[in-house]
Scaffold this active site. Sequence first.
Site, PDB file in Angstrom:
ATOM      1  N   GLY A   1     -59.215  96.964 -11.185  1.00  0.00           N
ATOM      2  CA  GLY A   1     -59.922  95.806 -11.743  1.00  0.00           C
ATOM      3  C   GLY A   1     -58.960  94.702 -12.127  1.00  0.00           C
ATOM      4  N   ARG A   2     -59.487  93.498 -12.255  1.00  0.00           N
ATOM      5  CA  ARG A   2     -58.700  92.357 -12.731  1.00  0.00           C
ATOM      6  C   ARG A   2     -57.375  92.228 -11.982  1.00  0.00           C
ATOM      7  NH1 ARG A   2     -59.486  92.282 -19.304  1.00  0.00           N
ATOM      8  NH2 ARG A   2     -61.729  92.005 -19.284  1.00  0.00           N
ATOM      9  N   THR A   3     -57.437  92.213 -10.682  1.00  0.00           N
ATOM     10  CA  THR A   3     -56.201  92.133  -9.885  1.00  0.00           C
ATOM     11  C   THR A   3     -56.221  90.884  -9.022  1.00  0.00           C
ATOM     12  OG1 THR A   3     -56.271  94.562  -9.856  1.00  0.00           O
ATOM     13  CG2 THR A   3     -54.690  93.497  -8.417  1.00  0.00           C
TER      14      THR A   3
END
Length: 389
Positions: free
Chosen positions: A252-254
């Site tokens: 996530g959040r990459t």
Amino acid sequence: MKLIRLFSLLAASPAVYAQVKGTAFGFGAGTTGGGSATPVYPKTNAELVSYLSDSSARVIMLDRTFDFLQTEGSTTAQCCSDDRTTKCPGGTSKGQLSIQTTCTSGSWEKCTYWNAPRTPLKVGSNKSIVGVGTKGVIRGKGLRLNGGVSNVIIQNIHITELNPQFVWGGDAITLDSCDKVWIDHNKFSLIGRQMIVSGWGAAGHVTISDNEFDGKTTWSSGCNGKHYWTMLLIGEKDWYTIAGNWFHDVSGRTPHIGTDRTASKIIVHAVNNYFQNAGGHCFDVDTNTWLLIEGNYFDTVTTPVTSGSFTAGGQVYFIQTVDDSSKAQGALGYIPEWNRLSNSGSVNSLVSQSAINTLGQYKSNIQWKHWSVADVPTKVKASAGVGKI
Ligand SMILES: *[C@@H]1O[C@H](CO)[C@@H](O)[C@H](O)[C@H]1NC(C)=O
């Protein structure tokens, strides 16, 4: 990355920065760190703390492990166990408990975490922090650039073991009210919270290049053995080049980029990164963001770009077709490289003219020789992380 500038910098004479290898490019261009200061080799945690935080320009060589993990003791308290992230129904790994004061969507559970990772090391202006070979390791603490700090190079070090069992266990690199930062050839592993995070203050001009973001973990908020909190970029006035990084086993959040705070304006060029085995999402884009995504290789990525990124108001140009590329050429001044999706989710057309017009205002920061996307997996794996320069 071996970068050959196509334009202006060919004329500039190459400066020599003791022990730092290469020269900052992209939006972080001009970052010189400690410059030609005589390198220092801290031998103890105390020496490292002092060199990092004092007001002298310094080249700080890390030729050993600086182990802070247990130096500030531990805390036993109640942590929040959220059904979604901790209990991992049907998941393939344990989740993460949250170190927080409220627990409305879960239940309290007794927990013990180390204190040191929750307070990062303060970094002053004009510093190069450089690992020697593969020896430069900081265990149990991250780095924080705030209070108007500028001109910092962080190269070839490994930051690891920041309470990976816990959300809010610790961040590896924090950028909050700073400018001119080059984060190059580092490795991040077993981090509790973000591998790189900006605060609400400006992160400024930042190049994040050739780093290895190793998300393998036993404690995953995605319940899939992959780290969820990779990069959160929500600063005030920020320009990022994100190039040649290897993001693997993340979920996530990459990165997550953007915030609805009206003061915020974030401009990003994401190019030639290798996203591999991402169990959840990579790009998650919110408003007040102008982002060009080109020449990246998505290999076994469930969701390369979240659906919310299409509706939140962020301006994104994601090169996917011949047409996308040729339509961007005018604004950018070169033919941008396609992204490749291999064994990955699809991405609907994302072609914001505002994004390429904005990036096109910074030609010297975006125009250097990019890799062909077909070469990205091999080249990134050969160069990203520690001990490779
Ligand atoms: C950093 O270096 C610049 C250029 O030499 C200098 O003007 C500035 O004062 C330095 N910053 C600090 C905090 O020493």
